[in-house]
Enzyme design. Structure first.
Site, short mmCIF file in Angstrom:
data_model
loop_
_atom_site.label_atom_id
_atom_site.label_comp_id
_atom_site.label_asym_id
_atom_site.label_seq_id
_atom_site.Cartn_x
_atom_site.Cartn_y
_atom_site.Cartn_z
N ASP A 75 22.79 65.71 -27.30
CA ASP A 75 22.47 67.12 -27.48
C ASP A 75 23.58 67.76 -28.31
O ASP A 75 24.62 67.15 -28.54
CB ASP A 75 22.22 67.85 -26.15
CG ASP A 75 23.46 67.97 -25.27
OD1 ASP A 75 24.45 67.25 -25.51
OD2 ASP A 75 23.43 68.78 -24.33
N TYR A 77 26.70 70.07 -29.91
CA TYR A 77 27.99 70.55 -29.41
C TYR A 77 27.78 71.92 -28.76
O TYR A 77 26.98 72.73 -29.24
CB TYR A 77 28.99 70.67 -30.55
CG TYR A 77 29.34 69.37 -31.22
CD1 TYR A 77 29.89 68.31 -30.52
CD2 TYR A 77 29.15 69.20 -32.59
CE1 TYR A 77 30.23 67.12 -31.14
CE2 TYR A 77 29.49 68.01 -33.24
CZ TYR A 77 30.02 66.98 -32.50
OH TYR A 77 30.37 65.80 -33.12
N PHE A 88 26.28 64.88 -34.32
CA PHE A 88 27.69 64.54 -34.55
C PHE A 88 28.37 65.40 -35.61
O PHE A 88 29.59 65.36 -35.75
CB PHE A 88 27.86 63.05 -34.90
CG PHE A 88 27.53 62.12 -33.78
CD1 PHE A 88 28.40 61.95 -32.72
CD2 PHE A 88 26.33 61.41 -33.77
CE1 PHE A 88 28.09 61.09 -31.67
CE2 PHE A 88 26.02 60.55 -32.72
CZ PHE A 88 26.90 60.39 -31.68
N HIS A 200 29.29 54.35 -27.24
CA HIS A 200 29.36 55.69 -27.82
C HIS A 200 30.73 55.88 -28.48
O HIS A 200 31.74 55.36 -28.00
CB HIS A 200 29.15 56.73 -26.72
CG HIS A 200 28.87 58.10 -27.24
ND1 HIS A 200 29.87 58.97 -27.61
CD2 HIS A 200 27.70 58.74 -27.46
CE1 HIS A 200 29.33 60.09 -28.03
NE2 HIS A 200 28.02 59.99 -27.96
#
Length: 247
Positions: A75, A77, A88, A200
């Protein structure tokens, strides 16, 4: 430009090319889409600050026919000024968060990319890298606040359409959340796509096995696959806040 979400969601449709627009329209008319829109309106009326202002920006920047690679995030920031609709990525002038800094570290190791001047990944999006979050909105200071509110039905439909498309693509799945889509992509893709999985890029997991993100070489592997299938290569080093040549 507004700094928080602009409703209704249908107001964002004109920015999309026809195939994405039709897919999103079907979602908005569905039970999940209707429930999501009611939830967003209720939260906004309650004073919640919802980001990003343009939740469909990833689709607007990367038409379906141009998609060569997909990076799936979770989701947006949740800090003010950070999210701008691309997984990202952060706008120019915003310090890259830790996960993005690790992405740049792997780019430097894998492709010897110089340190970027910006965390803005729009140059990737314009080259056919769909920077897709599974959940398109979030509330300030509340990560995951809009999970399981309906956005996942849209992102899964997007992934299904991309997987079913005849053009070979690379799916970069970083972390358990993204990897949960691996079987669905593989089943719909019929073996014509490359699926790359790793931990991740967050500092908490970037070195964690069995497939650490740092050292994964996903960027060079993606380019090798795309070149072998006649789809050209991506200028991954063109993420320094400037448009790549030919964009």
């Amino acid at each position: 430009m507004p700094t928080t979400l602009r409703l209704p969601l249908a107001a964002h449709l004109p920015s999309l090319e026809p195939r994405w627009r039709a897919l999103v329209q079907r979602f908005l008319a569905s039970a999940e889409g209707q429930a999501l829109q009611a939830f967003l309106a209720q939260r906004q009326a309650a004073g919640a600050r919802i980001y990003p202002p343009q939740p469909l920006r990833a689709l607007a920047l990367t038409p379906l026919a141009t998609v060569r690679a997909v990076i799936l995030g979770q989701d947006p920031y949740h800090g003010a000024g950070q999210a701008h609709g691309l997984a990202f990525s952060v706008p120019p002038g915003v310090r890259p968060p830790p996960s993005l800094r690790n992405i740049f570290a792997e780019l430097a190791r894998d492709l010897r990319c110089p340190p970027p001047e910006s965390g803005d990944l729009v140059p990737w999006a314009r080259q056919g890298v769909l920077l897709l979050n599974a959940v398109f909105t979030v509330e300030e200071g509340r990560p995951g606040a809009h999970a399981r509110r309906g956005w996942e039905a849209l992102s899964e439909s997007i992934l299904a359409q991309l997987a079913a498309d005849a053009q070979p693509k690379v799916f970069l799945l970083w972390g358990a959340f993204a990897q949960a889509q691996q079987a669905h992509i593989a089943r719909r893709g019929g073996g014509r796509h490359l699926i790359l999985s790793a931990s991740h890029p967050s500092p908490l997991s970037a070195r964690r096995g069995p497939a650490p993100f740092l050292g994964c070489a996903h960027f060079s592997r993606a380019n090798a696959f795309l070149a072998a299938h006649g789809r050209g290569t991506i200028d991954w080093c063109g993420s320094a806040g400037t448009e790549p040549a030919g964009a």
